[in-house]
Design an enzyme around this catalytic site. Structure first.
Site, PDB file in Angstrom:
ATOM      1  N   HIS A 224     103.022  73.681 -42.451  1.00  0.00           N
ATOM      2  CA  HIS A 224     101.762  74.407 -42.233  1.00  0.00           C
ATOM      3  C   HIS A 224     100.777  74.122 -43.372  1.00  0.00           C
ATOM      4  O   HIS A 224      99.588  73.909 -43.149  1.00  0.00           O
ATOM      5  CB  HIS A 224     102.005  75.920 -42.177  1.00  0.00           C
ATOM      6  CG  HIS A 224     102.819  76.388 -41.011  1.00  0.00           C
ATOM      7  ND1 HIS A 224     103.932  77.195 -41.159  1.00  0.00           N
ATOM      8  CD2 HIS A 224     102.684  76.187 -39.668  1.00  0.00           C
ATOM      9  CE1 HIS A 224     104.434  77.467 -39.963  1.00  0.00           C
ATOM     10  NE2 HIS A 224     103.706  76.868 -39.043  1.00  0.00           N
TER      11      HIS A 224
ATOM     12  N   LYS B 177     107.396  85.141 -28.633  1.00  0.00           N
ATOM     13  CA  LYS B 177     108.448  85.028 -29.645  1.00  0.00           C
ATOM     14  C   LYS B 177     108.608  86.374 -30.345  1.00  0.00           C
ATOM     15  O   LYS B 177     107.608  87.016 -30.672  1.00  0.00           O
ATOM     16  CB  LYS B 177     108.035  84.007 -30.715  1.00  0.00           C
ATOM     17  CG  LYS B 177     107.835  82.595 -30.194  1.00  0.00           C
ATOM     18  CD  LYS B 177     107.401  81.680 -31.331  1.00  0.00           C
ATOM     19  CE  LYS B 177     107.186  80.260 -30.858  1.00  0.00           C
ATOM     20  NZ  LYS B 177     106.682  79.383 -31.909  1.00  0.00           N
TER      21      LYS B 177
ATOM     22  N   ARG C 232     103.828  67.663 -34.097  1.00  0.00           N
ATOM     23  CA  ARG C 232     104.997  67.074 -34.743  1.00  0.00           C
ATOM     24  C   ARG C 232     105.632  65.993 -33.875  1.00  0.00           C
ATOM     25  O   ARG C 232     105.911  64.913 -34.309  1.00  0.00           O
ATOM     26  CB  ARG C 232     106.035  68.154 -35.055  1.00  0.00           C
ATOM     27  CG  ARG C 232     105.698  68.982 -36.244  1.00  0.00           C
ATOM     28  CD  ARG C 232     106.471  70.261 -36.265  1.00  0.00           C
ATOM     29  NE  ARG C 232     106.054  71.149 -35.190  1.00  0.00           N
ATOM     30  CZ  ARG C 232     106.458  72.390 -35.056  1.00  0.00           C
ATOM     31  NH1 ARG C 232     107.326  72.888 -35.889  1.00  0.00           N
ATOM     32  NH2 ARG C 232     106.011  73.140 -34.063  1.00  0.00           N
TER      33      ARG C 232
ATOM     34  N   SER D 263     109.424  76.576 -38.827  1.00  0.00           N
ATOM     35  CA  SER D 263     109.816  77.899 -39.337  1.00  0.00           C
ATOM     36  C   SER D 263     111.272  78.173 -38.979  1.00  0.00           C
ATOM     37  O   SER D 263     112.008  78.784 -39.759  1.00  0.00           O
ATOM     38  CB  SER D 263     108.914  78.977 -38.742  1.00  0.00           C
ATOM     39  OG  SER D 263     107.584  78.791 -39.163  1.00  0.00           O
TER      40      SER D 263
HETATM   41  P1  ADP Z   1     103.271  78.526 -32.823  1.00  0.00           P
HETATM   42  O1  ADP Z   1     104.191  79.631 -32.403  1.00  0.00           O
HETATM   43  O2  ADP Z   1     101.861  78.732 -32.373  1.00  0.00           O
HETATM   44  O3  ADP Z   1     103.775  77.133 -32.553  1.00  0.00           O
HETATM   45  P2  ADP Z   1     103.884  77.971 -35.582  1.00  0.00           P
HETATM   46  O4  ADP Z   1     103.777  78.905 -36.737  1.00  0.00           O
HETATM   47  O5  ADP Z   1     105.244  77.473 -35.245  1.00  0.00           O
HETATM   48  O6  ADP Z   1     103.218  78.729 -34.383  1.00  0.00           O
HETATM   49  O7  ADP Z   1     102.954  76.709 -35.801  1.00  0.00           O
HETATM   50  C1  ADP Z   1     101.565  76.852 -36.012  1.00  0.00           C
HETATM   51  C2  ADP Z   1     100.915  75.470 -35.955  1.00  0.00           C
HETATM   52  O8  ADP Z   1     101.398  74.662 -37.007  1.00  0.00           O
HETATM   53  C3  ADP Z   1     101.229  74.693 -34.671  1.00  0.00           C
HETATM   54  O9  ADP Z   1     100.086  73.929 -34.318  1.00  0.00           O
HETATM   55  C4  ADP Z   1     102.350  73.786 -35.076  1.00  0.00           C
HETATM   56  O10 ADP Z   1     102.417  72.621 -34.284  1.00  0.00           O
HETATM   57  C5  ADP Z   1     101.926  73.457 -36.489  1.00  0.00           C
HETATM   58  N1  ADP Z   1     103.052  73.047 -37.297  1.00  0.00           N
HETATM   59  C6  ADP Z   1     104.185  73.733 -37.546  1.00  0.00           C
HETATM   60  N2  ADP Z   1     105.014  73.016 -38.336  1.00  0.00           N
HETATM   61  C7  ADP Z   1     104.378  71.845 -38.583  1.00  0.00           C
HETATM   62  C8  ADP Z   1     104.720  70.664 -39.325  1.00  0.00           C
HETATM   63  N3  ADP Z   1     105.881  70.538 -39.943  1.00  0.00           N
HETATM   64  N4  ADP Z   1     103.817  69.657 -39.351  1.00  0.00           N
HETATM   65  C9  ADP Z   1     102.652  69.770 -38.697  1.00  0.00           C
HETATM   66  N5  ADP Z   1     102.271  70.833 -37.979  1.00  0.00           N
HETATM   67  C10 ADP Z   1     103.122  71.867 -37.922  1.00  0.00           C
END
Ligand code: ADP
Length: 157
Positions: free
Chosen positions: A17, A41, A90, A128
């Site tokens: 993030h 979630k 990703r 996460s």
């Molecule tokens: P969501 O439940 O909306 O997917 P996340 O907290 O998992 O929420 O992710 C928020 C954003 O960050 C999403 O666009 C996700 O693709 C991006 N993201 C999460 N991890 C990574 C990573 N390792 N590299 C790039 N983008 C990421």
């Protein structure tokens, strides 16, 4: 002033993030990190903790603000005055998911455009879920979770 909303669950915030925000700040003047509270979630960490950890990561950087929201992300983007939504990609499943959301968002509000950044190979594997697993089994979090919050995350779990 170009403002983007970076929405997500941030359960917890990861180095993946952080990388997206860091790169997003080269494109946008201001980024609002939006912690969604009504997704399907069920989160591991409380919304208060998730917000606190994100705030800690961007302490002293006036360009980044953290807010919580419920309801549709595009509605919230408009409410915040953000013309852009920032998302990270990703791998293929991220693309499949985002494509449909993008079509829907453009249908609802063509005025809000989503900008996608492809994850760098160094951080593309971080999620996460992975961070939570490493915490659970006492693994090393270096390079996965932001150093500012590692100790606090461990104390909560
Ligand atoms: P969501 O439940 O909306 O997917 P996340 O907290 O998992 O929420 O992710 C928020 C954003 O960050 C999403 O666009 C996700 O693709 C991006 N993201 C999460 N991890 C990574 C990573 N390792 N590299 C790039 N983008 C990421």
């Amino acid at each position: 002033m170009r403002t983007a909303l970076f929405p997500g669950s941030f359960d917890p915030i990861t180095c993946g993030h952080l990388e997206i925000v860091r790169r997003g700040l080269k494109i946008f003047d201001r980024i609002i990190v939006g912690v969604g509270v009504n997704t399907s979630k069920s989160p591991t960490f409380s919304v208060e903790k998730r917000v606190e950890w994100i705030e800690k990561c961007f302490e002293g950087d006036g360009r980044v603000e953290v807010k919580t929201y419920s309801g549709l992300t595009v509605h919230f983007a408009r409410e915040c005055g953000a013309e852009f939504i920032l998302r990270g990609l990703r791998a293929a499943p991220d693309f499949e998911y985002e494509k449909n959301i993008d079509l829907l968002n453009n249908h609802l509000f063509p005025g809000v455009q989503t900008v996608y950044l492809i994850a760098f190979p160094e951080t593309a594997h971080i999620s996460s879920t992975l961070v939570r697993e490493v915490i659970r089994f006492g693994g090393i979090l270096d390079g996965l979770a932001p150093p500012h919050i590692v100790e606090d995350i461990r104390s909560v779990q």
